[in-house]
Every structure is written in structure tokens, then in C-alpha cells.
Design a protein around this motif. Sequence first.
Motif, PDB file in Angstrom:
ATOM      1  N   THR A  20      -8.924   8.594  -6.926  1.00 31.81           N
ATOM      2  CA  THR A  20      -8.386   7.479  -6.130  1.00 31.81           C
ATOM      3  C   THR A  20      -6.897   7.677  -5.872  1.00 31.81           C
ATOM      4  OG1 THR A  20     -10.025   5.991  -7.077  1.00 31.81           O
ATOM      5  CG2 THR A  20      -8.147   4.952  -6.015  1.00 31.81           C
ATOM      6  N   VAL A  21      -6.159   8.067  -6.915  1.00 32.38           N
ATOM      7  CA  VAL A  21      -4.714   8.273  -6.742  1.00 32.38           C
ATOM      8  C   VAL A  21      -4.468   9.412  -5.747  1.00 32.38           C
ATOM      9  CG1 VAL A  21      -2.558   8.971  -7.872  1.00 32.38           C
ATOM     10  CG2 VAL A  21      -4.086   7.347  -8.999  1.00 32.38           C
TER      11      VAL A  21
ATOM     12  N   GLN B 211       4.736   5.239  -6.239  1.00 31.88           N
ATOM     13  CA  GLN B 211       4.260   4.192  -7.149  1.00 31.88           C
ATOM     14  C   GLN B 211       2.846   4.470  -7.651  1.00 31.88           C
ATOM     15  OE1 GLN B 211       4.734   0.327  -5.357  1.00 31.88           O
ATOM     16  NE2 GLN B 211       3.890  -0.620  -7.206  1.00 31.88           N
ATOM     17  N   LEU B 212       2.045   5.087  -6.784  1.00 33.21           N
ATOM     18  CA  LEU B 212       0.659   5.404  -7.168  1.00 33.21           C
ATOM     19  C   LEU B 212       0.603   6.311  -8.399  1.00 33.21           C
ATOM     20  CD1 LEU B 212      -0.953   6.187  -3.685  1.00 33.21           C
ATOM     21  CD2 LEU B 212      -1.503   4.257  -5.166  1.00 33.21           C
TER      22      LEU B 212
ATOM     23  N   LEU C  19       9.906   3.127  13.290  1.00 32.65           N
ATOM     24  CA  LEU C  19       8.845   3.963  12.692  1.00 32.65           C
ATOM     25  C   LEU C  19       9.304   4.620  11.386  1.00 32.65           C
ATOM     26  CD1 LEU C  19       7.160   5.703  15.756  1.00 32.65           C
ATOM     27  CD2 LEU C  19       6.581   3.553  14.636  1.00 32.65           C
ATOM     28  N   LEU C  20      10.569   5.015  11.336  1.00 32.75           N
ATOM     29  CA  LEU C  20      11.053   5.688  10.110  1.00 32.75           C
ATOM     30  C   LEU C  20      11.031   4.745   8.909  1.00 32.75           C
ATOM     31  CD1 LEU C  20      13.909   7.966  11.459  1.00 32.75           C
ATOM     32  CD2 LEU C  20      11.685   8.657  10.549  1.00 32.75           C
ATOM     33  N   ARG C  21      11.216   3.460   9.152  1.00 32.73           N
ATOM     34  CA  ARG C  21      11.132   2.494   8.044  1.00 32.73           C
ATOM     35  C   ARG C  21       9.739   2.556   7.410  1.00 32.73           C
ATOM     36  NH1 ARG C  21      13.852  -1.919  11.206  1.00 32.73           N
ATOM     37  NH2 ARG C  21      16.049  -1.566  10.845  1.00 32.73           N
ATOM     38  N   ARG C  22       8.723   2.739   8.256  1.00 29.33           N
ATOM     39  CA  ARG C  22       7.350   2.826   7.740  1.00 29.33           C
ATOM     40  C   ARG C  22       7.157   4.115   6.933  1.00 29.33           C
ATOM     41  NH1 ARG C  22       3.579   1.734  12.969  1.00 29.33           N
ATOM     42  NH2 ARG C  22       4.499  -0.214  13.669  1.00 29.33           N
ATOM     43  N   SER C  23       7.746   5.207   7.428  1.00 30.37           N
ATOM     44  CA  SER C  23       7.594   6.493   6.726  1.00 30.37           C
ATOM     45  C   SER C  23       8.154   6.398   5.319  1.00 30.37           C
ATOM     46  CB  SER C  23       8.341   7.607   7.470  1.00 30.37           C
ATOM     47  OG  SER C  23       7.932   7.654   8.800  1.00 30.37           O
ATOM     48  N   VAL C  24       9.362   5.832   5.222  1.00 26.45           N
ATOM     49  CA  VAL C  24      10.020   5.702   3.924  1.00 26.45           C
ATOM     50  C   VAL C  24       9.149   4.855   2.988  1.00 26.45           C
ATOM     51  CG1 VAL C  24      12.000   4.591   2.817  1.00 26.45           C
ATOM     52  CG2 VAL C  24      12.362   6.081   4.805  1.00 26.45           C
ATOM     53  N   GLU C  25       8.615   3.772   3.523  1.00 22.92           N
ATOM     54  CA  GLU C  25       7.762   2.883   2.727  1.00 22.92           C
ATOM     55  C   GLU C  25       6.518   3.625   2.242  1.00 22.92           C
ATOM     56  OE1 GLU C  25       8.290  -0.359   0.961  1.00 22.92           O
ATOM     57  OE2 GLU C  25       9.485  -0.098   2.769  1.00 22.92           O
ATOM     58  N   GLY C  26       5.981   4.493   3.086  1.00 25.63           N
ATOM     59  CA  GLY C  26       4.776   5.257   2.725  1.00 25.63           C
ATOM     60  C   GLY C  26       5.029   6.160   1.526  1.00 25.63           C
ATOM     61  N   VAL C  27       6.166   6.840   1.506  1.00 25.55           N
ATOM     62  CA  VAL C  27       6.473   7.731   0.371  1.00 25.55           C
ATOM     63  C   VAL C  27       6.728   6.908  -0.891  1.00 25.55           C
ATOM     64  CG1 VAL C  27       8.029   9.514  -0.526  1.00 25.55           C
ATOM     65  CG2 VAL C  27       7.354   9.548   1.843  1.00 25.55           C
ATOM     66  N   LYS C  28       7.333   5.735  -0.708  1.00 30.53           N
ATOM     67  CA  LYS C  28       7.556   4.859  -1.871  1.00 30.53           C
ATOM     68  C   LYS C  28       6.213   4.480  -2.494  1.00 30.53           C
ATOM     69  CE  LYS C  28      11.307   1.984  -0.290  1.00 30.53           C
ATOM     70  NZ  LYS C  28      11.748   0.601  -0.183  1.00 30.53           N
ATOM     71  N   ILE C  29       5.251   4.153  -1.649  1.00 29.98           N
ATOM     72  CA  ILE C  29       3.929   3.755  -2.166  1.00 29.98           C
ATOM     73  C   ILE C  29       3.278   4.946  -2.876  1.00 29.98           C
ATOM     74  CG2 ILE C  29       1.606   2.979  -1.524  1.00 29.98           C
ATOM     75  CD1 ILE C  29       2.968   1.388   0.788  1.00 29.98           C
ATOM     76  N   ALA C  30       3.371   6.138  -2.265  1.00 27.02           N
ATOM     77  CA  ALA C  30       2.786   7.339  -2.900  1.00 27.02           C
ATOM     78  C   ALA C  30       3.431   7.577  -4.271  1.00 27.02           C
ATOM     79  CB  ALA C  30       2.961   8.552  -1.991  1.00 27.02           C
TER      80      ALA C  30
ATOM     81  N   GLU D 195      -0.607   7.821 -15.555  1.00 26.07           N
ATOM     82  CA  GLU D 195      -0.141   7.818 -16.949  1.00 26.07           C
ATOM     83  C   GLU D 195      -1.033   6.940 -17.844  1.00 26.07           C
ATOM     84  OE1 GLU D 195       4.079   7.111 -16.476  1.00 26.07           O
ATOM     85  OE2 GLU D 195       4.432   9.264 -16.323  1.00 26.07           O
ATOM     86  N   HIS D 196      -2.039   6.338 -17.244  1.00 23.87           N
ATOM     87  CA  HIS D 196      -3.019   5.602 -18.052  1.00 23.87           C
ATOM     88  C   HIS D 196      -4.134   6.527 -18.541  1.00 23.87           C
ATOM     89  CE1 HIS D 196      -1.218   1.731 -17.356  1.00 23.87           C
ATOM     90  NE2 HIS D 196      -1.135   1.997 -16.072  1.00 23.87           N
ATOM     91  N   MET D 197      -4.032   7.826 -18.187  1.00 21.44           N
ATOM     92  CA  MET D 197      -5.055   8.771 -18.671  1.00 21.44           C
ATOM     93  C   MET D 197      -4.586   9.358 -19.999  1.00 21.44           C
ATOM     94  SD  MET D 197      -6.265  10.933 -15.324  1.00 21.44           S
ATOM     95  CE  MET D 197      -4.755  11.878 -15.254  1.00 21.44           C
TER      96      MET D 197
END
Length: 237
Positions: free
Chosen positions: A50-51, A97-98, A84-95, A103-105
Motif C-alpha cells: 500500500t505504501v 509522510q507515507l 500547479l507547482l503547489r500541487r507537486s510540492v504537496e504530492g512529495v510531502k504526502i509521499a 516503521e510499524h513493521m
Amino acid sequence: MATEIEDYSQPVLPGKGASDYERYLRTDELLSLQRSPEEQVHRDELLFQTVHQSSELWLKLACFEVEGATEHLRKNETAAAIRLLRRSVEGVKIATQLLDQLEHMSPWEYQSIRRVLGHGSGFDSPGFRSVRRVSPSLGDAFNALRRDSGLSLTDLYVHGREHEDLYQLAELLIEWDERVSLWRFRHYKVVARVIGEDVVGTQGTPVELLAGLIKNKLYPELWQARNELTALAKEDD
Ligand code: HEM
């Protein structure tokens, strides 16, 4: 006159799935892309897949938006590129955080998952490959606009208030660069915590080498501009 009453419980879109929600999002296919309990060597394979799969999706979106922004810059449409670049930055932030979820493994139990990965390695991640592919063209398009305005990077920062759009773009490019490095840093820490720092990866790469990549920069000139600004400020003292 009798009006026909629409039956909202019935799907109207073509495709597989009991509802339009399932048909449009293709949830049947999406949710069958993870190994079933019968195929799993360990139940944490669902977490691991999933990650990885969601990281690929967010990086796909982030890079799609970088490409869109680059096209806008080529047409001098700075505000649209910024959006659009604001969205790109947000996308990498989410990746980034994922990665927390990994670390729960248990590091010991992860070893059984590792055995079924073959030569699978993050170096072959399509999402991260796209990051490397789309970033230089974005930098080129930005620098072409800046040069057309007759500005060096230091000029742009010193007179940032008079060139608001170019200033915002410079900051978004360095943010994209920084977020990619922060992803690398976080990934390195996860790897160190799960398999250790003094081992080799599934493609034979020493984990140590990943630490070195954290310093890689997509737009070194934007970082260098900071040094120049500090030197310039000193001259003024
Ligand atoms: C327990 C989880 C993970 C472990 C143990 C792990 C391990 C590694 C190792 C050892 C490498 C070095 C190359 C090799 O020999 O394989 C690597 C590289 C890489 N991994 Fe992971 N990884 C994990 C999770 C992820 C996730 C979730 C992604 C998301 C896409 C990812 C993407 C990458 C990328 C892009 C590289 C190349 C690094 C770079 O270019 O900076 N990894 N990983």
C-alpha cells in the motif's frame, strides 16, 4: 405532465462495478492490485504494498503537474505554473509522510517480505524516475524566463518585491528540490531502521550510498544564490 424520476441507485456509467463510484474509480481493479492473504508470506505485505503503490500514484501526480507547470512557463503563464507547482510540492510531502507507516513493521519480520522482492529496488521506481526526468526541464523553463527579464538570481532575490511571480517561482523550485531531499532523508532513516545502515540492498547497492544522495540538488544555482546573498549583505555592512 409526468416527469420521469431518476433512479439514483442505478449506475449510468459503462464498465465493471455495482455503482458509478466503483466504475469511475475502477475500485475492483485497484483493490485487487495487492497480494491476497493466500499469496502473502507475511500479513504486513499489505502495508508494504500500500505504501509503495500509493507513493507511485502521488509521485505520478506530482510529476504530471511539474510537466504542466513547465508548459505554462514556456508560454510565460507564470500564475498558472505557480498553481500547479503547489500541487507537486504537496504530492512529495504526502509521499514522505507515507514512509512513517513502514516503521510499524518489525525489522525481523520484514526479512521474510524482503525474500520475495527478487531484485526489486527503489532505483526502478517509475515515480522517482519521473522526478529525475521532469525536474531539469522545469529549471530550464524558469531560467529562460528569468533571463528574458534580464535578471540574475541574486537580482531576483534582492528585488523580489518588484518581480513577485518570478520570486514565487524561484521559491517553489527550491521547495520542490528541498522536498525531494527530505523524502530521501526520511527514506534513508526508514531503511536504516528496518534493514540497517551497513548492509547492501536488493540490487546490491550499499545502504550507505543512499546517505550520500541526500546532498544531491536539482537546482544547485538556487542554493548557491543564498551564499551570494550572504556575501553581498556582508559587503554592505
Ligand atoms: C522498508 C521499506 C524500504 C526499504 C527497506 C528500502 C530499501 C532501499 C534500498 C536498500 C535502496 C538502495 C537500492 C537497492 O539496492 O535496493 C533503496 C532505494 C530507493 N528506494 Fe527504497 N526502501 C523502502 C521503501 C521505499 C518506498 C516506500 C519507496 C517509495 C517509492 C522507495 C523508493 C526508493 C527509491 C526511489 C530509491 C532510490 C533512491 C534515490 O534515488 O535516492 N523505497 N531503497
